[in-house]
Motif scaffolding. Structure first.
Motif, PDB file in Angstrom:
ATOM      1  N   GLU A  86     -33.694  99.969 -43.137  1.00 52.65           N
ATOM      2  CA  GLU A  86     -33.802  99.900 -41.686  1.00 52.65           C
ATOM      3  C   GLU A  86     -33.879  98.440 -41.232  1.00 52.65           C
ATOM      4  N   ASP A  87     -33.540  98.206 -39.986  1.00 48.51           N
ATOM      5  CA  ASP A  87     -33.630  96.867 -39.422  1.00 48.51           C
ATOM      6  C   ASP A  87     -35.027  96.663 -38.847  1.00 48.51           C
ATOM      7  N   HIS A  88     -35.833  95.839 -39.525  1.00 48.85           N
ATOM      8  CA  HIS A  88     -37.202  95.565 -39.085  1.00 48.85           C
ATOM      9  C   HIS A  88     -37.314  94.179 -38.457  1.00 48.85           C
ATOM     10  N   SER A  89     -36.210  93.633 -38.007  1.00 48.62           N
ATOM     11  CA  SER A  89     -36.233  92.263 -37.488  1.00 48.62           C
ATOM     12  C   SER A  89     -37.123  92.126 -36.254  1.00 48.62           C
ATOM     13  N   GLU A  90     -37.293  93.219 -35.488  1.00 46.94           N
ATOM     14  CA  GLU A  90     -38.150  93.169 -34.309  1.00 46.94           C
ATOM     15  C   GLU A  90     -39.598  93.509 -34.632  1.00 46.94           C
ATOM     16  N   MET A  91     -39.853  93.845 -35.906  1.00 44.74           N
ATOM     17  CA  MET A  91     -41.203  94.211 -36.315  1.00 44.74           C
ATOM     18  C   MET A  91     -41.896  93.004 -36.935  1.00 44.74           C
ATOM     19  N   SER A  92     -43.205  92.902 -36.726  1.00 42.36           N
ATOM     20  CA  SER A  92     -43.950  91.772 -37.279  1.00 42.36           C
ATOM     21  C   SER A  92     -44.542  92.085 -38.643  1.00 42.36           C
ATOM     22  N   CYS A  93     -44.629  93.369 -39.013  1.00 39.19           N
ATOM     23  CA  CYS A  93     -45.193  93.731 -40.308  1.00 39.19           C
ATOM     24  C   CYS A  93     -44.825  95.174 -40.619  1.00 39.19           C
ATOM     25  N   PHE A  94     -45.102  95.581 -41.848  1.00 40.23           N
ATOM     26  CA  PHE A  94     -44.884  96.963 -42.269  1.00 40.23           C
ATOM     27  C   PHE A  94     -46.160  97.471 -42.924  1.00 40.23           C
ATOM     28  N   VAL A  95     -46.577  98.667 -42.527  1.00 43.29           N
ATOM     29  CA  VAL A  95     -47.778  99.288 -43.078  1.00 43.29           C
ATOM     30  C   VAL A  95     -47.386 100.624 -43.697  1.00 43.29           C
ATOM     31  N   CYS A  96     -47.857 100.871 -44.910  1.00 45.80           N
ATOM     32  CA  CYS A  96     -47.622 102.152 -45.570  1.00 45.80           C
ATOM     33  C   CYS A  96     -48.974 102.729 -45.968  1.00 45.80           C
ATOM     34  N   HIS A 127     -35.808  91.229 -51.788  1.00 41.13           N
ATOM     35  CA  HIS A 127     -34.536  91.519 -52.463  1.00 41.13           C
ATOM     36  C   HIS A 127     -33.915  92.802 -51.935  1.00 41.13           C
ATOM     37  N   HIS A 128     -34.763  93.797 -51.583  1.00 45.19           N
ATOM     38  CA  HIS A 128     -34.260  95.084 -51.111  1.00 45.19           C
ATOM     39  C   HIS A 128     -34.312  95.222 -49.595  1.00 45.19           C
ATOM     40  N   CYS A 129     -35.196  94.483 -48.945  1.00 47.43           N
ATOM     41  CA  CYS A 129     -35.361  94.624 -47.490  1.00 47.43           C
ATOM     42  C   CYS A 129     -35.428  93.231 -46.863  1.00 47.43           C
ATOM     43  N   HIS A 130     -34.259  92.719 -46.471  1.00 51.88           N
ATOM     44  CA  HIS A 130     -34.182  91.344 -45.961  1.00 51.88           C
ATOM     45  C   HIS A 130     -34.922  91.178 -44.635  1.00 51.88           C
ATOM     46  N   SER A 131     -34.952  92.234 -43.819  1.00 56.47           N
ATOM     47  CA  SER A 131     -35.564  92.091 -42.495  1.00 56.47           C
ATOM     48  C   SER A 131     -37.087  92.019 -42.541  1.00 56.47           C
ATOM     49  N   LEU A 132     -37.693  92.306 -43.709  1.00 51.01           N
ATOM     50  CA  LEU A 132     -39.145  92.174 -43.862  1.00 51.01           C
ATOM     51  C   LEU A 132     -39.514  90.942 -44.680  1.00 51.01           C
TER      52      LEU A 132
END
Length: 496
Positions: A86-96, A127-132
């Motif tokens: 997914e494109d997370h370029s507008e997101m500041s972080c990722f939480v799981c 390597h797998h998620c450039h937008s993060l």
């Protein structure tokens, strides 16, 4: 759930909206995987309430939230892989947030199968998620880390400046991962009457921790420093804050008691280094007393990930790689499938447990002459990437297993299912770690494998194969076609 919520607050999750709102349209993305029902396992009662509370909390914080329920192990990885593209370029972080049954380093899917937490987290590396890339990736895990029932202890929360440093959750080496567990394999309780209570799960290490090898700063001479109770799963230590070598000091009106629990290990001594295949574990503990307030702090000694060690193909174009094929059917021989698939460069550092088999293959590249033979001279390991660094431990000497190792390296015959079998060499070693024979420093947690290779042309009546009935090969039988080349593996790291 209480511990998980405290973990979120301690690591500043409540401040993310203020820190990032000026810079990004969205605060971040939150994925919640909530497993309640399992095949052949007990239901996790109350987890539906936990999941709904977390979803509402993160939405209030301005997160985009995705909730998935009762996923099998493969689907858990699939969902994270979907997030990684997914494109997370507008997101500041990722939480799981992962809510499930579990074990040490593992989570259980709804199908009863396990998957490693590292495997899940690694789907979100740069390597797998450039937008993060360069953005915080936070994992909150509500799951057991062993087979024991944790009744818990009541204690003050740890102040932020006293938090232990997180050593990494993903298989790749990145600094923007943080992982919080709601349970711990080691629990410390400091009582108001100055007693130290330490509960240690035996599966805190692999192989399991040997209680007979555990000592505190005061050594093993005091009977009170032995476990007061233990069973097949855990041990309980309880002693006075002034016993077992505990050190006392005063700091800013606080009375501080400090000790360290360390396990010893059997050492193999070679001419250029020393190793062990026994588990090593060390934890520093601290009790702070201020008036009637008590704080407890545990700091585990974890390995520091080294830089990735690339293969060195050299002019011969030789590659050293590690097999990772796994048996999928009953009665399967691990050795026969281990070399059907291999770790890729992005998989390093590879994580192993002490005494785990490591399947090594050395092969010639870009050669089609069936008459030439790849030969191995010496193969050895080092704790550092440079092949000439010290210490070293021999695996093969003149192509034959090093005889002074209790766990002999095993030479593996090459099957006929590869093109040009004479271009391959395979062997199996049992995982170990380097140690300081003077015991002045903890064991090195990483090894690199190196082999000196050459190409030989068999002559009439003489084979290029080593004669391992003798300690040294008859080197006159080997006619080297080109200069010898040293080839190395990437990092292989001990699972903490």
């Amino acid at each position: 759930m209480k511990n998980l919520s405290a973990c979120i607050h301690r690591h500043g999750m409540m401040d993310l909206s203020f820190e990032y709102s000026r810079e990004h349209k969205h605060i971040g993305r939150c994925l919640i995987i909530n497993n309640e029902h399992f095949n052949g396992q007990s239901r996790r009662f109350g987890t539906e309430v936990d999941g709904n509370t977390l979803r509402m909390t993160f939405r209030m914080l301005g997160f985009s939230v995705r909730m998935e329920k009762d996923l099998c192990a493969a689907d858990m990885r699939r969902v994270l892989q979907e997030e990684s593209v997914e494109d997370h370029s507008e997101m500041s972080c990722f939480v799981c947030v992962l809510l499930s049954h579990g074990d040490q380093g593992l989570l259980m899917g709804a199908d009863g199968a396990y998957i490693s937490i590292q495997s899940l987290a690694s789907t979100l590396t740069s390597h797998h998620c450039h937008s993060l890339q360069g953005k915080p990736k936070l994992f909150f895990i509500q799951a057991c880390r062993g087979q024991l029932m944790d009744s818990g202890v009541e204690t003050d929360s740890v102040e932020p400046e006293e938090e232990e440093e997180f050593a990494g959750v993903s298989e790749a080496l990145e600094e923007d991962f943080l992982c919080c567990h709601s349970t711990s394999p080691v629990t410390l309780h400091c009582t108001l009457d100055a007693q130290i209570i330490l509960v240690v799960a035996k599966d805190v290490t692999l192989p399991r921790l040997n209680l007979d090898s555990v000592i505190f700063l005061g050594g093993s001479g005091e009977p009170s420093c032995r476990p007061v109770d233990s069973n097949s799963g855990f041990a309980i230590y309880q002693f006075a804050a002034t016993a077992c070598g505990t050190l006392m000091r005063e700091e800013n009106d606080q009375l501080i008691y400090e000790n360290k629990m360390t396990s010893s290990y059997e050492v193999g001594i070679g001419p250029r280094g020393s190793i062990t295949r026994d588990s090593f574990y060390e934890v520093s503990l601290q009790c702070r007393y201020t008036g009637i307030s008590v704080k407890a702090l545990l700091v585990e000694v974890l390995p520091v990930p080294p830089p990735f060690g690339a293969d060195q193909p050299g002019p011969l174009r030789v590659e050293l790689r590690l097999g990772n094929g796994v048996c999928a059917s009953k009665g399967c021989m691990e050795e026969s499938v281990a070399y059907t698939s291999y770790y890729s460069q992005s998989d390093y550092p590879v994580t192993k447990v002490l005494r785990d088999p490591v399947y090594v293959e050395v092969r010639l590249l870009e050669r089609t002459d069936p008459n030439i033979v790849l030969t191995l001279g010496n193969c050895w390991t080092t704790p550092f990437q440079e092949p000439t660094s010290m210490p070293q431990w021999d695996l093969l000497v003149d192509g034959c297993p090093y005889m002074d190792d209790r766990y002999l390296t095993t030479l593996v015959p090459i099957s006929q299912d590869v093109d040009f079998p004479s271009h391959y060499r395979r062997f199996i070693l049992k995982m170990f770690t380097f140690v300081d024979i003077q015991f002045t420093s903890p064991p090195q947690e990483t090894v690199y494998i190196h082999c000196k290779t050459s190409v030989c042309q068999p002559s009439a009546g003489v084979s290029c194969e080593p004669s391992c009935m003798r300690y040294k090969r008859d080197v006159s039988a080997v006619k080297q076609e080109e200069a010898a080349v040293i080839v190395s593996s990437g990092a292989v790291r001990i699972k903490a």
